[in-house]
Scaffold this active site. Structure first.
Site, PDB file in Angstrom:
ATOM      1  N   HIS A 141       0.832  -1.212   0.000  1.00 39.78           N
ATOM      2  CA  HIS A 141       0.000   0.000   0.000  1.00 39.78           C
ATOM      3  C   HIS A 141       0.865   1.260   0.000  1.00 39.78           C
ATOM      4  CE1 HIS A 141      -3.410  -2.520   2.049  1.00 39.78           C
ATOM      5  NE2 HIS A 141      -3.100  -2.941   0.842  1.00 39.78           N
ATOM      6  N   HIS A 182      -9.013  -2.158  -5.389  1.00 34.31           N
ATOM      7  CA  HIS A 182      -7.958  -2.439  -4.422  1.00 34.31           C
ATOM      8  C   HIS A 182      -6.966  -3.464  -4.977  1.00 34.31           C
ATOM      9  CE1 HIS A 182      -5.948  -2.619  -0.564  1.00 34.31           C
ATOM     10  NE2 HIS A 182      -5.845  -3.921  -0.769  1.00 34.31           N
ATOM     11  N   ASP A 188      -2.967  -3.028  -5.159  1.00 38.87           N
ATOM     12  CA  ASP A 188      -1.950  -4.007  -4.762  1.00 38.87           C
ATOM     13  C   ASP A 188      -0.985  -4.295  -5.904  1.00 38.87           C
ATOM     14  OD1 ASP A 188      -2.792  -4.364  -2.157  1.00 38.87           O
ATOM     15  OD2 ASP A 188      -3.963  -6.160  -2.567  1.00 38.87           O
ATOM     16  N   HIS A 218      -0.763 -11.425  -4.823  1.00 35.58           N
ATOM     17  CA  HIS A 218       0.619 -11.035  -4.511  1.00 35.58           C
ATOM     18  C   HIS A 218       1.652 -11.984  -5.130  1.00 35.58           C
ATOM     19  CE1 HIS A 218      -0.547  -7.760  -1.958  1.00 35.58           C
ATOM     20  NE2 HIS A 218      -1.259  -8.541  -1.166  1.00 35.58           N
ATOM     21  N   HIS A 225      47.018 -21.285 -20.997  1.00 35.65           N
ATOM     22  CA  HIS A 225      45.693 -21.212 -20.376  1.00 35.65           C
ATOM     23  C   HIS A 225      44.700 -21.953 -21.258  1.00 35.65           C
ATOM     24  CE1 HIS A 225      41.987 -19.178 -18.754  1.00 35.65           C
ATOM     25  NE2 HIS A 225      42.662 -19.386 -17.631  1.00 35.65           N
TER      26      HIS A 225
END
Length: 472
Positions: free
Chosen positions: A86, A268, A272, A295, A374
């Site tokens: 929020h 809402h 979120d 979520h 190498h």
């Protein structure tokens, strides 16, 4: 990636002065006080647990999400903070980029269950424009996320602004199928910020019985009643919240609150989603369409968007190299600056040089002496020599050029976060870039280095060096 210029220049923002907010964590029931403080440009949003030893900090970044049940939780460096969505949504809605949240508990206060209280206090202290450009990142293709088990579908479409559409469907006769949309972030304060969290009556009973919403009260959640409820159940809920009596209104909601909008639950969920997508960690423009968001899937989608933007950002950072242009310094000019010689001089030319960064070129051939020992037969340039090439590039940047009669050396004090992403083999042309991350102070240089082959990042590191005047 988009950066406005001229009269349309966009700048990063923080707040004008600190502001303190107190409340209760909805899940823990603990009292919490937090102070929102201005932060430096490019620092982003961070939470500092001032109640813990060392006052550890966790950045608002999707990489640090550890929990998504009922809210979103961050944890890193011993700092854990939950129910962040929020507050983050309010910061996105007010276009605040940099903020430090000092908090004395593990949960952001729930207040009235919406973003409005945060918006109100932030507007009261005011938003401060900062002397740093704000860069919006754009997605270049459609990004999808689906979760068949949860029946979630999410897509991010390329767009010239930040837009969101959400749909919720809980198979509830009260809620039905609800839609919500935000066409312009400027409308967040009026259309989305006041929308409060909601819960179903049967979920509320379970949460109360198991002590999972110790800070819940009748003023911070809409309660949906879509199954038969007895008078005894209502009485038990009334006693828990210390209210004389509860009843169910004609729309199927508990009479503790009045809806701000008919589709407040869907709005809402959109709130979120904005808060969770703030964890991408960089402002972006896209049209987000989310069916049945939550979520867990919000965070998963944030990770996907962040990875896409990271690759786009990296591609945009690849230095341009035109071999037809004359260099700033050829190999002989480099020898006059650096003390290195064959076989340990690992730069061929400097193609760009400013006060803040340098770009160099190294052509890797089969005749390099290190290939003999190498990985014989499987030629790979040693990673330590890639780091050395970056260090020499940093020397070109750091050594003073306005004192031709004096000689300097650079001694590297520290190398952090050195990563080798791809093999470097004969035939590769290395494009090396070193840039200052802080101004040079008392001969100490802090730099970030990258090496590209074509569009591929092959090496990156953060380095600290000291400039020392060479004895005559």
């Amino acid at each position: 990636m988009e950066k406005m210029t001229g009269n349309g220049q966009l700048f990063q923002q923080t707040i004008r002065q600190p502001v303190t907010i107190s409340g209760v964590g909805i899940h823990s029931g603990h009292s919490v006080t937090m102070t929102l403080e201005p932060a430096e440009p490019n620092s982003g949003i961070a939470f500092q647990r001032i109640d813990l030893p060392g006052q550890p900090i966790v950045k608002a970044d999707v990489d640090f999400v550890t929990e998504t049940r009922r809210s979103t939780t961050l944890e890193n460096n011993g700092a854990k903070v939950s129910t962040i969505e929020h507050l983050l949504a309010a910061l996105v809605g007010l276009e605040i980029d940099n903020l430090l949240v000092k908090i004395d508990a593990a949960e952001i206060p729930i207040l009235d269950g919406s973003s409005k209280p945060f918006v109100d206090v932030l507007e009261k202290v005011g938003v401060q424009k900062q002397d740093a450009p704000k860069i919006y990142y754009t997605i270049s293709q459609n990004l999808y996320l689906t979760d068949e088990e949860k029946k979630v579908e999410m897509v991010a479409l390329p767009a010239d602004q930040y837009r969101i559409n959400t749909l919720i469907d809980f198979n509830s006769p009260v809620l039905g199928t609800q839609h919500a949309s935000l066409k312009n972030i400027k409308d967040f304060k009026k259309e989305i910020a006041p929308c409060r969290t909601f819960s179903f009556f049967h979920e509320l009973e379970f949460l109360l019985e198991n002590g999972l919403i110790k800070g819940g009260d009748v003023n911070n959640a809409i309660v949906v009643v879509d199954t038969p409820v007895s008078a005894a159940q209502l009485d038990r809920l009334s006693r828990h919240f210390g209210k004389e009596t509860f009843s169910i209104n004609s729309e199927g909601y508990l009479n503790n609150l009045q809806l701000h909008f008919p589709n407040e639950p869907a709005r809402h969920k959109l709130l979120d989603l904005i808060g969770d997508l703030a964890l991408v960690g960089m402002p972006f423009k896209a049209h987000i369409i989310a069916n049945r968001p939550g979520h867990a899937t919000n965070v998963a989608f944030a990770k996907k968007i962040k990875e896409h933007l990271r690759k786009s950002k990296l591609k945009a950072e690849v230095p341009e190299y035109d071999p037809n242009k004359p260099p700033v310094f050829d190999i002989h000019a480099i020898e006059r600056i650096l003390p290195h010689r064959y076989p340990f001089l690992l730069l061929d030319k400097i193609i760009e040089l400013t006060d803040k960064y340098v770009i160099a070129v190294k052509n890797v051939t089969y005749n390099e002496p290190f290939f003999q020992g190498h990985f014989p037969g499987n030629c790979v340039m040693p990673g330590v020599l890639q780091a050395e090439a970056l260090a020499q590039c940093g020397g070109i940047l750091a050594i003073p050029k306005d004192k031709p009669d004096e000689a300097y050396d650079t001694y590297f004090l520290k190398i952090d976060h050195c990563k080798f992403k791809q093999k470097v083999v004969p035939g590769d042309t290395l494009i090396l870039k070193m840039e200052l991350t802080n101004p040079i102070r008392r001969g100490i240089c802090e730099m970030k280095g990258t090496i590209f082959v074509g569009n591929r990042l092959v090496c990156e590191a953060e380095m600290v060096a000291q400039i020392v005047k060479r004895a005559k």
